[in-house]
Design an enzyme around this catalytic site. Structure first.
Site, PDB file in Angstrom:
ATOM      1  N   ASP A   1      10.027 -14.791 -11.173  1.00  0.00           N
ATOM      2  CA  ASP A   1       8.947 -15.730 -11.491  1.00  0.00           C
ATOM      3  C   ASP A   1       9.459 -17.072 -12.001  1.00  0.00           C
ATOM      4  O   ASP A   1       8.677 -17.991 -12.221  1.00  0.00           O
ATOM      5  CB  ASP A   1       7.998 -15.115 -12.532  1.00  0.00           C
ATOM      6  CG  ASP A   1       7.257 -13.898 -11.977  1.00  0.00           C
ATOM      7  OD1 ASP A   1       6.655 -13.169 -12.776  1.00  0.00           O
ATOM      8  OD2 ASP A   1       7.301 -13.689 -10.757  1.00  0.00           O
TER       9      ASP A   1
ATOM     10  N   ARG B   1       4.127  -6.418  -0.565  1.00  0.00           N
ATOM     11  CA  ARG B   1       3.804  -5.818  -1.863  1.00  0.00           C
ATOM     12  C   ARG B   1       3.098  -4.457  -1.730  1.00  0.00           C
ATOM     13  O   ARG B   1       1.939  -4.306  -2.133  1.00  0.00           O
ATOM     14  CB  ARG B   1       3.005  -6.788  -2.711  1.00  0.00           C
ATOM     15  CG  ARG B   1       3.738  -8.128  -2.859  1.00  0.00           C
ATOM     16  CD  ARG B   1       3.097  -9.046  -3.831  1.00  0.00           C
ATOM     17  NE  ARG B   1       3.317  -8.599  -5.202  1.00  0.00           N
ATOM     18  CZ  ARG B   1       2.896  -9.293  -6.253  1.00  0.00           C
ATOM     19  NH1 ARG B   1       2.258 -10.438  -6.051  1.00  0.00           N
ATOM     20  NH2 ARG B   1       3.102  -8.870  -7.476  1.00  0.00           N
ATOM     21  N   PRO B   2       3.784  -3.462  -1.201  1.00  0.00           N
ATOM     22  CA  PRO B   2       3.180  -2.133  -1.066  1.00  0.00           C
ATOM     23  C   PRO B   2       2.888  -1.509  -2.432  1.00  0.00           C
ATOM     24  O   PRO B   2       3.336  -2.004  -3.460  1.00  0.00           O
ATOM     25  CB  PRO B   2       4.267  -1.333  -0.329  1.00  0.00           C
ATOM     26  CG  PRO B   2       5.519  -2.114  -0.419  1.00  0.00           C
ATOM     27  CD  PRO B   2       5.181  -3.514  -0.803  1.00  0.00           C
ATOM     28  N   ILE B   3       2.118  -0.441  -2.466  1.00  0.00           N
ATOM     29  CA  ILE B   3       1.754   0.262  -3.701  1.00  0.00           C
ATOM     30  C   ILE B   3       2.238   1.714  -3.658  1.00  0.00           C
ATOM     31  O   ILE B   3       1.783   2.559  -4.435  1.00  0.00           O
ATOM     32  CB  ILE B   3       0.230   0.220  -3.910  1.00  0.00           C
ATOM     33  CG1 ILE B   3      -0.484   0.585  -2.610  1.00  0.00           C
ATOM     34  CG2 ILE B   3      -0.225  -1.153  -4.414  1.00  0.00           C
ATOM     35  CD1 ILE B   3      -1.814   1.176  -2.748  1.00  0.00           C
ATOM     36  N   ASP B   4       3.149   2.005  -2.725  1.00  0.00           N
ATOM     37  CA  ASP B   4       3.596   3.397  -2.523  1.00  0.00           C
ATOM     38  C   ASP B   4       4.144   4.026  -3.794  1.00  0.00           C
ATOM     39  O   ASP B   4       3.934   5.213  -4.049  1.00  0.00           O
ATOM     40  CB  ASP B   4       4.653   3.444  -1.401  1.00  0.00           C
ATOM     41  CG  ASP B   4       5.855   2.564  -1.726  1.00  0.00           C
ATOM     42  OD1 ASP B   4       6.989   3.071  -1.754  1.00  0.00           O
ATOM     43  OD2 ASP B   4       5.638   1.370  -2.026  1.00  0.00           O
ATOM     44  N   GLN B   5       4.808   3.240  -4.622  1.00  0.00           N
ATOM     45  CA  GLN B   5       5.402   3.810  -5.833  1.00  0.00           C
ATOM     46  C   GLN B   5       4.328   4.175  -6.870  1.00  0.00           C
ATOM     47  O   GLN B   5       4.470   5.137  -7.618  1.00  0.00           O
ATOM     48  CB  GLN B   5       6.406   2.825  -6.441  1.00  0.00           C
ATOM     49  CG  GLN B   5       7.579   2.509  -5.522  1.00  0.00           C
ATOM     50  CD  GLN B   5       8.419   3.726  -5.194  1.00  0.00           C
ATOM     51  OE1 GLN B   5       8.888   4.411  -6.091  1.00  0.00           O
ATOM     52  NE2 GLN B   5       8.560   4.038  -3.914  1.00  0.00           N
TER      53      GLN B   5
ATOM     54  N   ARG C   1      -3.974  -8.955  -7.618  1.00  0.00           N
ATOM     55  CA  ARG C   1      -3.311  -7.672  -7.390  1.00  0.00           C
ATOM     56  C   ARG C   1      -3.250  -6.801  -8.632  1.00  0.00           C
ATOM     57  O   ARG C   1      -3.331  -5.580  -8.572  1.00  0.00           O
ATOM     58  CB  ARG C   1      -1.870  -7.903  -6.955  1.00  0.00           C
ATOM     59  CG  ARG C   1      -1.679  -8.610  -5.652  1.00  0.00           C
ATOM     60  CD  ARG C   1      -0.211  -8.657  -5.396  1.00  0.00           C
ATOM     61  NE  ARG C   1       0.360  -7.340  -5.582  1.00  0.00           N
ATOM     62  CZ  ARG C   1       0.210  -6.354  -4.686  1.00  0.00           C
ATOM     63  NH1 ARG C   1      -0.462  -6.569  -3.602  1.00  0.00           N
ATOM     64  NH2 ARG C   1       0.726  -5.168  -4.904  1.00  0.00           N
TER      65      ARG C   1
ATOM     66  N   ASN D   1       0.764 -11.779 -17.808  1.00  0.00           N
ATOM     67  CA  ASN D   1       1.062 -10.464 -17.247  1.00  0.00           C
ATOM     68  C   ASN D   1       0.932  -9.352 -18.286  1.00  0.00           C
ATOM     69  O   ASN D   1       0.522  -8.245 -17.967  1.00  0.00           O
ATOM     70  CB  ASN D   1       2.440 -10.473 -16.588  1.00  0.00           C
ATOM     71  CG  ASN D   1       2.408 -11.300 -15.313  1.00  0.00           C
ATOM     72  OD1 ASN D   1       1.336 -11.628 -14.802  1.00  0.00           O
ATOM     73  ND2 ASN D   1       3.576 -11.648 -14.810  1.00  0.00           N
TER      74      ASN D   1
ATOM     75  N   CYS E   1       0.420 -10.546  -0.284  1.00  0.00           N
ATOM     76  CA  CYS E   1       0.120 -11.908  -0.735  1.00  0.00           C
ATOM     77  C   CYS E   1       1.204 -12.834  -0.228  1.00  0.00           C
ATOM     78  O   CYS E   1       2.121 -12.398   0.469  1.00  0.00           O
ATOM     79  CB  CYS E   1       0.001 -11.952  -2.263  1.00  0.00           C
ATOM     80  SG  CYS E   1       1.591 -11.938  -3.097  1.00  0.00           S
TER      81      CYS E   1
END
Ligand code: EPZ
Length: 417
Positions: free
Chosen positions: A305, A122-126, A93, A23, A117
């Site tokens: 995780d 898992r939105p990306i609004d932020q 992603r 990551n 997924c």
């Protein structure tokens, strides 16, 4: 299709080195796009996700090559089109983190929306909220995020929830944005801190990473750098669980143990005897381990995780453990597979109630996502007989040569297919 077969029962012992952090490496590869020059990343793990990111960077026109066993050279000078296509972004992603750097460098970027997924919507609004706060015009066009700005300017971003990649994406946009940007409720993960450290060595001005308030003063340009990626804290935690589930004695090296605190706290609460040094940790198992209670949370809380791996361990200890998943809404896909192995688990909302059983039994199981498959391998090491883990491409996304590492500790494990 590859599968991994584990014959359970061997007691794992010995020393194993953690690979570089997946990551962290992914975010640092995106950061290299910010500089019109070469960056060299070392201690990069050989993983499917890293190869996918290389493919994406090359599609943008950048150079991204393996120039050593664990070394990647990236050159952002040759970027020709700030457009990240769906067929590459959907593979992984983290690809969405090219949006911030491309927008900051070129004033425009088109990046496919990554979509959901197995573990959640898992939105990306932020991410978009953050870029808009820097003055970007952001619109969704047929599943593609188009961000443009004649002139970005520093601003205040208050994230509604802790988002790791969201913090990293906006941070990478802000470092080349004139003025001061303040990120509030920022993620505090070690991967965020490592990114800030590297950006500062590239010439940026990022302060406060590791805390929940980060201040960034924009600079004109950044330069390429050489960096050795830190050890993977999730892989390290997973390897410790493989030792404990077999009541063994495993030492993980090449890891900054300060990034593992909450995981080590949980293992110690189960009775693991830990010897912790700055760059290595030994976990010896007493004959019996105790039940555990864990709630996943953003860093420094217990990492989501590690949830599946801890659950697999809890399946083998006397008593009732409760593991609550608060970060992702659908991260119990490993439960039915563990139940196939004879685990006694019941779900109540976001909590899994795990009652230990005398012995798990080997069975054919299906990997559904990266960490779920790691949990199944942990369980299989303690099970009676053979477990066949199917769809291991999931595990190859995040664990480098896992069967070799575990064989080195005494496991009976092989890859087929
Ligand atoms: C990173 O994902 C990691 N991935 C994940 O690791 C890890 O599980 C996650 O952080 C949490 O620690 C990488 O770094 C590549 P988030 P990220 O944004 O950044 C919600 C692995 O196994 N959210 O911190 O995508 C989101 O849905 C992977 O290696 C929004 O609602 O996770 C989730 O519920 C899996 N809107 C929560 O926030 C947003 O815009 C935290 O997600 C962004 C996030």
């Amino acid at each position: 299709m590859d599968r991994i077969v584990v014959r359970g029962g061997a007691c794992l012992r010995g020393e194993v080195a953690a690979s570089g952090s997946k990551n962290s490496a992914l975010a640092l590869m995106c950061a290299a796009l910010l500089a019109p020059g070469e960056s060299v990343l070392r201690n990069v793990p050989r993983l499917r996700d890293i190869d996918a990111m290389c493919e994406l960077l090359r599609a943008l026109g950048a150079r991204a090559d393996w120039t050593g066993e664990h070394e990647i050279t990236i050159d952002g000078a040759t970027i020709s089109s700030p457009e990240a296509p769906y067929e590459l972004v959907r593979k992984m992603r983290a690809s969405f983190m090219v949006l911030g750097p491309l927008l900051a460098r070129f004033g425009t970027a088109r990046v496919s929306e990554p979509g959901g997924c197995a573990i959640g919507v898992r939105p990306i609004d932020q991410h978009l909220k953050g870029l808009r706060a820097l003055g970007a015009k952001v619109r969704l066009d047929h599943g593609v995020v188009e961000a443009t700005s004649d002139e970005l300017r520093g601003g205040r971003v208050a994230f509604d929830m802790c988002t790791v990649n969201g913090t990293q994406n906006v941070m990478m946009a802000a470092v080349l944005t004139p003025g001061e940007t303040v990120l509030e409720n920022a993620a505090r993960e070690p991967e965020v801190m490592e990114l800030a450290e590297v950006l500062n060595r590239m010439g940026a001005d990022v302060r406060g990473a590791g805390g929940d308030r980060i201040t960034i003063r924009g600079v004109e340009t950044l330069r390429g750098i050489e960096h050795s990626v830190s050890g993977d804290r999730i892989e390290a935690g997973t390897l410790l669980c493989t030792g404990l589930v077999t009541r063994g004695d495993v030492t993980v090296t090449a890891i900054d143990t300060s990034t593992l605190e909450s995981t080590l706290d949980k293992l110690a609460s189960m009775g693991a005897e830990l010897t912790i040094e700055p760059e290595r940790v030994r976990a010896e198992s007493p004959p019996t381990l105790r039940e555990v209670e864990a709630v996943t949370a953003p860093f420094p809380g217990f990492p989501t995780d590690m949830q599946a791996q801890l659950m697999a361990l809890a399946c083998t200890v006397e008593g009732s453990s409760v593991i609550t998943e608060r970060v992702f809404e659908n991260r119990f896909m490993h439960v039915p597979e563990l139940q196939r192995m004879g685990a006694d688990i019941s779900l109540a909302g976001r909590a899994a109630h795990v009652r230990g059983v005398a012995r798990l039994s080997g069975a054919p199981v299906m990997a559904t996502d990266l960490r779920a498959s790691a949990g199944l391998i942990v369980a299989a090491l303690a099970a009676e007989g053979d477990t066949t883990v199917n769809r291991v491409y999931h595990i190859d996304r995040g664990y480098e040569r896992i069967e070799e590492k575990l064989r080195g500790l005494g496991a009976e494990i092989r890859r087929e297919g």
